[in-house]
Every structure is written in C-alpha cells, then in structure tokens.
Enzyme design. Sequence first.
Site, PDB file in Angstrom:
ATOM      1  N   ASP A 188     -45.712 -31.691   8.755  1.00  0.00           N
ATOM      2  CA  ASP A 188     -44.748 -30.661   9.134  1.00  0.00           C
ATOM      3  C   ASP A 188     -45.337 -29.863  10.290  1.00  0.00           C
ATOM      4  O   ASP A 188     -46.467 -30.104  10.727  1.00  0.00           O
ATOM      5  CB  ASP A 188     -44.359 -29.799   7.936  1.00  0.00           C
ATOM      6  CG  ASP A 188     -45.511 -28.972   7.395  1.00  0.00           C
ATOM      7  OD1 ASP A 188     -46.574 -28.921   8.037  1.00  0.00           O
ATOM      8  OD2 ASP A 188     -45.358 -28.376   6.315  1.00  0.00           O
ATOM      9  N   ASP A 235     -39.150 -35.015   0.917  1.00  0.00           N
ATOM     10  CA  ASP A 235     -40.496 -34.685   0.430  1.00  0.00           C
ATOM     11  C   ASP A 235     -40.377 -33.502  -0.496  1.00  0.00           C
ATOM     12  O   ASP A 235     -39.460 -32.684  -0.347  1.00  0.00           O
ATOM     13  CB  ASP A 235     -41.434 -34.284   1.577  1.00  0.00           C
ATOM     14  CG  ASP A 235     -41.141 -32.872   2.052  1.00  0.00           C
ATOM     15  OD1 ASP A 235     -40.161 -32.675   2.797  1.00  0.00           O
ATOM     16  OD2 ASP A 235     -41.858 -31.941   1.634  1.00  0.00           O
ATOM     17  N   CYS A 276     -41.562 -46.804 -19.411  1.00  0.00           N
ATOM     18  CA  CYS A 276     -42.239 -46.549 -18.130  1.00  0.00           C
ATOM     19  C   CYS A 276     -43.516 -47.391 -18.053  1.00  0.00           C
ATOM     20  O   CYS A 276     -44.248 -47.526 -19.037  1.00  0.00           O
ATOM     21  CB  CYS A 276     -42.565 -45.065 -18.000  1.00  0.00           C
ATOM     22  SG  CYS A 276     -43.436 -44.642 -16.478  1.00  0.00           S
ATOM     23  N   CYS A 301     -46.092 -46.797 -15.912  1.00  0.00           N
ATOM     24  CA  CYS A 301     -47.219 -46.085 -15.285  1.00  0.00           C
ATOM     25  C   CYS A 301     -48.409 -46.044 -16.239  1.00  0.00           C
ATOM     26  O   CYS A 301     -48.257 -46.187 -17.449  1.00  0.00           O
ATOM     27  CB  CYS A 301     -46.801 -44.678 -14.859  1.00  0.00           C
ATOM     28  SG  CYS A 301     -46.899 -43.438 -16.172  1.00  0.00           S
ATOM     29  N   CYS A 338     -48.040 -43.606 -19.281  1.00  0.00           N
ATOM     30  CA  CYS A 338     -47.173 -44.039 -20.379  1.00  0.00           C
ATOM     31  C   CYS A 338     -47.702 -45.282 -21.078  1.00  0.00           C
ATOM     32  O   CYS A 338     -47.443 -45.496 -22.256  1.00  0.00           O
ATOM     33  CB  CYS A 338     -45.749 -44.269 -19.866  1.00  0.00           C
ATOM     34  SG  CYS A 338     -44.914 -42.704 -19.462  1.00  0.00           S
ATOM     35  N   HIS A 375     -47.715 -39.899 -13.634  1.00  0.00           N
ATOM     36  CA  HIS A 375     -46.413 -40.289 -14.202  1.00  0.00           C
ATOM     37  C   HIS A 375     -45.255 -39.787 -13.333  1.00  0.00           C
ATOM     38  O   HIS A 375     -44.314 -40.535 -13.050  1.00  0.00           O
ATOM     39  CB  HIS A 375     -46.234 -39.764 -15.626  1.00  0.00           C
ATOM     40  CG  HIS A 375     -44.812 -39.892 -16.079  1.00  0.00           C
ATOM     41  ND1 HIS A 375     -44.280 -41.068 -16.550  1.00  0.00           N
ATOM     42  CD2 HIS A 375     -43.781 -39.018 -16.041  1.00  0.00           C
ATOM     43  CE1 HIS A 375     -42.996 -40.911 -16.798  1.00  0.00           C
ATOM     44  NE2 HIS A 375     -42.662 -39.672 -16.498  1.00  0.00           N
TER      45      HIS A 375
END
Lengths: 382, 382
Positions: B99, B273, B311, B313, B316, B342
Amino acid sequence: MTRTFGLTDTFGFTLSATDGRARTGVIQTPRGDIRTPAFMPVGTAATVKAMLPGSVAATGADILLGNTYHLMLRPSAERIDRLGGLHRFMNWQKPILTDSGGFQVMSLAGLRKLTEAGVTFKSHIDGSTHVLSPERSIQIQKLLGSDIVMCFDECPALPATEAEVARSMALSMRWAQRSRDAFGDRPGHALFGIMQGGVTPDLRAESAAALRAIGFDGYAIGGLAVGEGQDAMFGVLDYAPGLLPVDKPRYLMGVGKPDDIVGAVARGVDMMDCVLPSRSGRTGQGWTRWGQVNIRNARHQDDPRPLDEDCTCPTCRGYSRAYLHHVLRSQEIIASMLLTWHNLHYFQELMQTLRDAIAAGRLSAFVAVFRDMQARGDIEPL
Amino acid sequence: MTRTFGLTDTFGFTLSATDGRARTGVIQTPRGDIRTPAFMPVGTAATVKAMLPGSVAATGADILLGNTYHLMLRPSAERIDRLGGLHRFMNWQKPILTDSGGFQVMSLAGLRKLTEAGVTFKSHIDGSTHVLSPERSIQIQKLLGSDIVMCFDECPALPATEAEVARSMALSMRWAQRSRDAFGDRPGHALFGIMQGGVTPDLRAESAAALRAIGFDGYAIGGLAVGEGQDAMFGVLDYAPGLLPVDKPRYLMGVGKPDDIVGAVARGVDMMDCVLPSRSGRTGQGWTRWGQVNIRNARHQDDPRPLDEDCTCPTCRGYSRAYLHHVLRSQEIIASMLLTWHNLHYFQELMQTLRDAIAAGRLSAFVAVFRDMQARGDIEPL
C-alpha cells in the site's frame, strides 16, 4: 558393543557404545526409539512454546517433556484423559516424559504445605487448593498417558543444611516406594526413580542404594541445576552416575546450557531436559557453535548473514540476522518461532554430534573443539 | 473465453471466465501467477503475524500485502533495500503488493498535517517526524521491491460531507498523476490507481475518468470498508467496478469478512486484502462455512471435534476445539499459529470455490448455499 536390557515387554534400553564414562544407545518404547544421549524439549502446557509438533520432530527430538503441575491445573489430567490422552491432545505421537509436579510445587514457597502424606498448594492461576502426593502424581501421569513417569519427590530449596538435605532425601525415598507401588505393572510404560542427596557423596550413595532396592526402569539425578553452579554440579556428576545401574537410562533433570550438556554427557548422563532453547529464543537469544548471540543487539540490524551460515535449520536457511533483529524489536510472533526453531535445532544437532563422537570413540577430541569454538565467541560484525 | 491483456513486458492480466458481473482469471507477474479473485493476507511488518511464509503459501495465497507506513518506520525502506529487498528480507518469493502508506497516516488524526505537497506525521513508535508524498511513497515502494505499487492517496475520515469528499478526491487524483510520474517505466512491476469519491456516484465516475486518463496497470476501489457498512459498500460496488477498464484488475482495499468477499466478487472485484483472518485468529475467532466460532467460549473445553471436520488445514487435521480452547486460555503462541493458519486456509479455500463457481457459471447457486450455511451458525455443542 551392543547390549540390550529389557525393561518391560516393550520398553527397553540398548547401549551401543561407551567412550570413557560417556554412553550412547537407544531407549525403545512402543511410541518410537529415543536416541541417547537425548535432549528433551519442554512442552509445559501441552505445547513446546512457539513450535508446531511437526517442527519439534523436524529438529530431531525423539521425546518431549510435559509438566504435571501445569497440566493438572489447566486443562486438568481428567480432561486430557477424556480427550484421549496427552499425545492426541497436543498432536505429538512420539514418546512423552512427564515430571511429577514435585519440583514446581516446591518452588511455590509460601503457597504450599508439606507433610509426610504429600503437598497441599494453591494454584498460581486461580488460587484454588490442590493436593499432590506420590499416589496422586502417578495417577495424573497415568491419565496423561505418559510413556516415562517420574516418581514424586521433594527437591529442597537452596541453600540447605546437610541435615535438611538428608531429611528431605529420606522422605523422597519413602515417596519413591509409594510411587513404585502406585505405578504397578504397566507394560510399555516406564517409571523412573529420582536420586537426591545434594552435594554430599554419602547421601547420594544412600539414595542410590534405596532406589536400586526398589527397582526402576530408569534413574534420574535430581537436586542439581537448581543454582549450585556448574562446578558443584559436575562435582556430583563425577561420581553419581556410577552409583546407578549401568543397564538403565540416567536422566539429569533441568540441564542445561550447551556446555552443561557436554560435561554431563561426558560424565555418563543419557537424558536431559531444559526450557533454555525455547525460553531464551523468545527473548532473542540464539545459540550457535560460537556461543550465545543476543539478536536484540543493534550490531545485527544491517547484518545480511544468518545466525550460523553452516546451520541447516529453516531459520538460518531463510533469514538474516537483520530480519531476526527487526521482528524481535517489532515484537512479532515469528521472532519467537524462528529463534526457538533454530535453538532446538542447534541443541539436537549437538546431541547427534555427541552420539557420533561417542560411537567413534573420539568424544574428548570433540569436547576440546567444542570448548575452543564456544570460547571464540560470535562472528565479527561486518 | 480467454482474453489476455498485456500490461507491461512481464506483467499481465488474463480473464478466463465471467459469470454475471463476476470474473475469474490470472494476473501474470515475473514472480508468479495470481489467481483471481484473489485474497491477499496482510504482512504488515514483513511478516504475516504468527505464520511462516511457507505456511502462508501452503494455504493457497499467491500474493501478500506489505504496509509502507510500518516498514518505512521500522526497519526503514533504505535498510530493506540494502538487504536485498522485501522479498528476500521476509523470505517470500511470490508477488508482494504494497500500500502507499496513505491510509495509515490519515488514521493518525492529531499526529499529522496534510498539505498539497503531502503529509507530515509523527511515528507511533518513537514520535519522530516523517513526510509522505506521492514521490516519497513511490520511492519507498520501489526500495521495498514491491511487485504491485499503489498510488499515494487521501482516504477521508468518516463521516465527511460531500464537499469534503469531492475536495479529497480531487487531491487524490492530482496525487495519482504525481505517483504515475514518479513511478516511471518499470517492466515487470505494476502501478495501480485508487478511485475515491465516497458514496456519491458522480464523484466515483469523475475519479474513474481521471484515473483512466492517466492510465494504470490496475485500479483499486478506495474509500470503502472504513465503517460505512455493508449495504453502503455494496451500493457503491453495484456500479463502481463498471466505471473501470474491463481489461485491468480491480482491487477492493481492506475487505473483508467472508460475506463481504462473496458480495464483492459477485460485483466484479478481482483482488482484496484484510487483516481479519490473522487478527481475529489471534483473539480466538475461527471462521468456517458456518460462520464465526469464538473458541474462547467454555462450550469448547471438552469438545474433541476440530473447528471444521471437513477442513484439510493442519489445525483441523491435528487439533480439537478443546485443545485450541486450552492453548488460547493459556495464552500460548501456538493458539495464534493454529487459528491464523486455519483462518487463512478457510479464506483461500473460499477464493478457490469462488473461482471454480465463476468458471462453471454457477456463482449465484454457490452464493445461495454460502449464505444458507453461514446463517445456520456453528455446529451444536455435544
């Protein structure tokens, strides 16, 4: 030379080489082998702080230590048991050794009361009252599913008179028998006794004899690394391991700095644990072949070099000292993650080097090089 | 349908499918492709908090965002440049969008002074005085080595009168021209303009026309997600993306919650974002198909189920809600690590589902299912 000593049906200890008083071998457990000499990272509250378990394993750790005192207070041993045990709870499938909680509750000073039966104390979290005894400590460690269970003992605060150390040691030996009785027969799990006796050879010998009479799967050397200094500790280690059975693992509790580890291994110690690599990592201390590096120091702010150019850990392969300095000063979590990973990697690499040196019969040569490099200090600023 | 629009020699944008106003495609950069719609995790101070870069990439992120304001103050753009640029510094080799610093310095309120030339402000770290202008912001972003550079603009504080929004927008358009001039020609790097104009269609159209006249490699929709509410934001997104060139990426800054993201994508946004998945992870919020879960709640303390049983990930797959609750309550760093991982995984999985739905022409069906599941709320306690 390979000697195998069966401890239980599935728990064993195999010595493969000795070099002077130093030993190398393997502790067999149903959850995997532990290469000795072994350094155990500390996972106090069901986590090695700032590390995922897969990362801890990647550093080369075969076993970690869990703290009975912390876990019994939060989330409680009964809750961990309901959730399938500590291994499943914290997602670590290799062996876990749990301490007995004794050392921590003794440290609570004004908050605890000691009797023959055990210790009554108040939680540092919420002030609630709890009791630890040999029987309760063993029960908690069983509920956690610990692979290596420690006897409940008293570790006297220093300084202490010889009479006080003797009284305390005798109590710990009575508690060792009660711990043994409470543990019972658990194939695949081990119970370790803990030698006490301060810095007095006669008391150490008396303690070792008492423990051997009871009989354990391994033996810890307690009451050291509690502020007595390295000279006094090495003084005890010059004779104490020899008082213990040659065919059982010897565990030095709460040690230590790299040069403490090297000195202890040279004196016949097989296992150690310490919060140092993780705790000091969180405060910006890195450990390398050249000693300790304070990454917070401004000398690192423009340094593009890793902590150790020859280190293969993810921290040294991916990050400069300048980056570590920046994220530490910025209080970013990644600073703890990266420095802890490097430190645990360095400690495990040191253990592998020690194992290799013992196996090759060149430990004293390695120790000389190690001391020389540590004395040299960190690399020069650019 | 595949259309490729060359932006520079090595920076490009390819739209592969549209579904209503929604689009999916790929932004090509020398550092790798960015699949759109894309969600960019925020790496404020050269780290996505509590995540290693390899883990960020493993969640599916193709690009992350760095903050000019934070990096210019610490460790400084010049230092990062000397150390080889932001990618090397933070060990992230994929694209980085930075930015302009404008939004952050405008938020400093009493600590800053705005003129036609730029903004003078005091550091929140040490109170030192700094200046940001279009020229200095572009220079800093070049020093960082940013792949996608943002124009320096003013984002007016809310509430603001229409006259104030108009004045601010006009200033931002003059600054956009100065940013364009300062950026020059940098093959392989992109400069994005930022549309302003608040919630007033005429001002948005005027801003879009000004930016198109200057010409940019991509266009951001600024001045939203600053407290105006989802209805007002969607009201602007109903027409604002259509004011921008169809052949350039459209970036909605600072968005957002999953249902903000879904609504924005449906309205033709290509990039977003937000700190939400990482920041809320550190405070114990988990995001799932069924909405938000506060893992600090006592209802989770004995729950052996993962946050989301489907999930994939690491959190999880390896940890129960009971464990997450325990480590969060114990203020362990691993709580931030696991919940952030996660959440970033969930956000990236949502983006992949959106891309697939657009490519298959079934976005509205997905949106209906998404809203239904989010409205259902978290799974029932055991």
